[in-house]
Design a protein around this motif. Structure first.
Motif, PDB file in Angstrom:
ATOM      1  N   UNK A 132     -16.594   4.725   1.159  1.00  0.00           N
ATOM      2  CA  UNK A 132     -16.481   5.377  -0.141  1.00  0.00           C
ATOM      3  C   UNK A 132     -15.131   6.032  -0.346  1.00  0.00           C
ATOM      4  N   UNK A 133     -14.193   5.896   0.612  1.00  0.00           N
ATOM      5  CA  UNK A 133     -12.857   6.457   0.431  1.00  0.00           C
ATOM      6  C   UNK A 133     -11.976   5.412  -0.245  1.00  0.00           C
ATOM      7  N   UNK A 134     -10.892   5.777  -0.956  1.00  0.00           N
ATOM      8  CA  UNK A 134     -10.609   7.137  -1.387  1.00  0.00           C
ATOM      9  C   UNK A 134     -11.268   7.396  -2.729  1.00  0.00           C
ATOM     10  N   UNK A 135     -11.145   8.591  -3.252  1.00  0.00           N
ATOM     11  CA  UNK A 135     -11.596   8.876  -4.611  1.00  0.00           C
ATOM     12  C   UNK A 135     -13.040   9.309  -4.695  1.00  0.00           C
ATOM     13  N   UNK A 136     -13.652   9.620  -3.545  1.00  0.00           N
ATOM     14  CA  UNK A 136     -15.009  10.145  -3.587  1.00  0.00           C
ATOM     15  C   UNK A 136     -16.022   9.082  -3.969  1.00  0.00           C
ATOM     16  N   UNK A 137     -16.878   9.395  -4.906  1.00  0.00           N
ATOM     17  CA  UNK A 137     -17.960   8.506  -5.290  1.00  0.00           C
ATOM     18  C   UNK A 137     -17.419   7.246  -5.953  1.00  0.00           C
ATOM     19  N   UNK A 138     -17.792   6.081  -5.399  1.00  0.00           N
ATOM     20  CA  UNK A 138     -17.343   4.817  -5.967  1.00  0.00           C
ATOM     21  C   UNK A 138     -18.504   4.076  -6.623  1.00  0.00           C
ATOM     22  N   UNK A 139     -19.456   4.815  -7.152  1.00  0.00           N
ATOM     23  CA  UNK A 139     -20.557   4.176  -7.866  1.00  0.00           C
ATOM     24  C   UNK A 139     -20.024   3.532  -9.133  1.00  0.00           C
ATOM     25  N   UNK A 140     -20.464   2.294  -9.428  1.00  0.00           N
ATOM     26  CA  UNK A 140     -19.983   1.628 -10.640  1.00  0.00           C
ATOM     27  C   UNK A 140     -20.358   2.411 -11.881  1.00  0.00           C
ATOM     28  N   UNK A 141     -19.517   2.320 -12.904  1.00  0.00           N
ATOM     29  CA  UNK A 141     -19.815   2.966 -14.180  1.00  0.00           C
ATOM     30  C   UNK A 141     -20.988   2.262 -14.837  1.00  0.00           C
ATOM     31  N   UNK A 142     -21.663   2.994 -15.719  1.00  0.00           N
ATOM     32  CA  UNK A 142     -22.810   2.431 -16.405  1.00  0.00           C
ATOM     33  C   UNK A 142     -22.372   1.625 -17.618  1.00  0.00           C
ATOM     34  N   UNK A 143     -23.027   0.486 -17.821  1.00  0.00           N
ATOM     35  CA  UNK A 143     -22.719  -0.327 -18.990  1.00  0.00           C
ATOM     36  C   UNK A 143     -23.208   0.374 -20.248  1.00  0.00           C
ATOM     37  N   UNK A 144     -22.354   0.419 -21.238  1.00  0.00           N
ATOM     38  CA  UNK A 144     -22.761   1.047 -22.494  1.00  0.00           C
ATOM     39  C   UNK A 144     -23.923   0.310 -23.121  1.00  0.00           C
ATOM     40  N   UNK A 145     -24.012  -1.002 -22.880  1.00  0.00           N
ATOM     41  CA  UNK A 145     -25.036  -1.796 -23.530  1.00  0.00           C
ATOM     42  C   UNK A 145     -26.402  -1.735 -22.889  1.00  0.00           C
ATOM     43  N   UNK A 146     -26.542  -1.097 -21.730  1.00  0.00           N
ATOM     44  CA  UNK A 146     -27.851  -1.028 -21.099  1.00  0.00           C
ATOM     45  C   UNK A 146     -28.834  -0.269 -21.976  1.00  0.00           C
ATOM     46  N   UNK A 147     -28.348   0.786 -22.595  1.00  0.00           N
ATOM     47  CA  UNK A 147     -29.144   1.497 -23.587  1.00  0.00           C
ATOM     48  C   UNK A 147     -28.350   1.480 -24.891  1.00  0.00           C
TER      49      UNK A 147
END
Length: 307
Positions: free
Chosen positions: A269-284
Motif C-alpha cells: 500500500x506504499x506510497x500514498x497511504x490507502x490505495x483503494x480504487x476510487x468509486x465509479x460515479x455511475x454505480x449510483x
C-alpha cells in the motif's frame, strides 16, 4: 369559456414539455433523425427506430451529465462516452445500459482505470493508475475490486502476488530496483474478540489488514502467480506453504527491517497511504437514473404528440 381556455393551455403545455422535431414513420412513431426535449428538461439529439432511441445519439441531462454514443432500444449499447456530473468520464463499450467490455474510466480525483468491465463494474484484466502517488495496479479484478494474481508498481519497488477482496493475501514477493527480492506472504490475522454480555448486541467487527511475513531474500528470479487458495486466518506461513504443495522453505529471522536495511517494512500500500480504487460515479449514477426515469415520459410523448 373558462373550461375551453384551460384545456387549450393544458394542451399547449403538454406540447411544450414533450417537444419533438424530427422524422416519423407511417405509424407516426419517431423514426430516423430527431431532437427531443423530455418533460424534466433533458434533451436527446440523434437517431430513432420505431419510437425508441436506436443508433447514434447524444443525451444531455439537466444535471450536467452527458452521454454520446450508440443506443439500442432506448439503452446505451455499443461504443459510447459518458461524462458524469462530478467530472469523471467513461469511454468504451456498453451492453444493455451497462459498462461492459473494454473501456477507460477517468475519475474525478485524476485516477484512471483501463481494462475490462462487466455489469457496470471493473471485472477481468485491468490497470489502475493512482494519480497522486504514480503507483499502479496491474492484474485481475472481480466485481469492482482487485481479485487474483496482480502486481502493484511503486516508484522504486513493486509487489507481485495474489489479491483477495482488494487486499494482498498469500505468498508473494517484493522486487527492489537495486537487484534483490524479498519473498514472503501476507497473512490474514484473526482479530481478538472481547467478552460480550448476554443481552448486548456486538458492534460490527472492523476488518484486519493482512500482515506481511518475510521468509527470505534472494537475487532476482522469474515469478508466476500460483493458483493457491488464500490461507485461513490461523494458518502459519509454513502451514500455508504446505497446503499448496510447494517445497517447504525455512523462515528467515524476522528483524523488523526490510530488504533495504531500513526500519520500514515494505508494503503493498506504499506510497500514498490507502490505495483503494476510487468509486465509479455511475454505480449510483445520478445521470443514469434520471435517464431511466424519463424514458417512460418520452415514450408517452411519442404516443400523444402529432407530427
Amino acid at each position: 369559456m373558462r373550461g375551453t381556455t384551460e384545456k387549450s393551455l393544458a394542451s399547449s403545455l403538454w406540447g411544450y414539455l414533450c417537444e419533438y422535431d424530427g422524422d416519423r414513420n407511417a405509424e407516426g412513431e419517431r423514426h430516423g433523425y430527431g431532437k427531443a426535449r423530455l418533460p424534466n428538461g433533458d434533451t436527446y439529439d440523434g437517431e430513432y427506430e420505431r419510437g425508441l432511441r436506436s443508433g447514434r445519439g447524444t443525451y444531455r441531462f439537466k444535471s450536467g451529465a452527458l452521454y454520446t454514443g450508440n443506443y439500442l432500444q432506448n439503452k446505451k449499447h455499443g461504443k459510447g462516452i459518458f461524462f458524469y456530473p462530478d467530472g469523471s468520464k467513461y469511454s468504451g463499450d456498453w451492453v444493455d445500459d451497462q459498462r461492459q467490455g473494454h473501456g477507460e474510466y477517468v475519475y474525478a480525483n485524476g485516477d484512471t482505470y483501463t481494462g475490462e468491465w462487466f455489469n457496470h463494474k471493473r471485472h477481468g484484466q485491468g490497470i489502475y493508475v493512482y494519480k497522486d502517488s504514480g503507483s499502479k495496479y496491474v492484474g485481475r479484478w472481480a466485481n469492482g475490486v482487485q481479485e487474483g494474481p496482480g502486481e502493484i508498481i511503486h516508484l522504486n519497488h513493486r509487489f507481485l502476488g495474489r489479491f483477495f477482496n482488494g487486499r494482498p493475501l498469500g505468498r508473494g514477493k517484493y522486487v527492489f530496483d537495486f537487484g534483490c527480492e524479498q519473498h514472503g506472504e501476507y497473512i490474514k490475522l484473526e482479530q481478538e474478540k472481547g467478552e460480550e454480555e448476554e443481552e448486548e448486541v456486538p458492534l460490527p467487527v472492523e476488518p484486519v489488514e493482512p500482515a506481511w511475513k518475510a521468509i527470505e531474500i534472494t537475487k532476482l528470479t522469474p515469478w508466476t502467480p500460483q493458483d493457491e487458495k488464500p490461507p485461513t486466518p490461523t494458518a502459519t506461513p509454513l502451514e500455508a506453504a504446505a497446503a499448496t504443495g510447494e517445497e517447504e522453505m525455512p523462515p528467515a529471522e524476522v528483524t523488523g527491517e526490510s530488504a533495504e536495511g531500513r526500519d520500514v517494512e515494505p508494503s503493498a500500500h506504499e506510497p500514498g497511504g490507502d490505495l483503494s480504487p476510487a468509486r465509479d460515479a455511475g454505480e449510483e449514477g445520478e445521470g443514469r437514473q434520471e435517464e431511466e426515469a424519463n424514458e417512460v415520459r418520452e415514450d408517452q410523448g411519442t404516443t400523444d404528440l402529432g407530427g
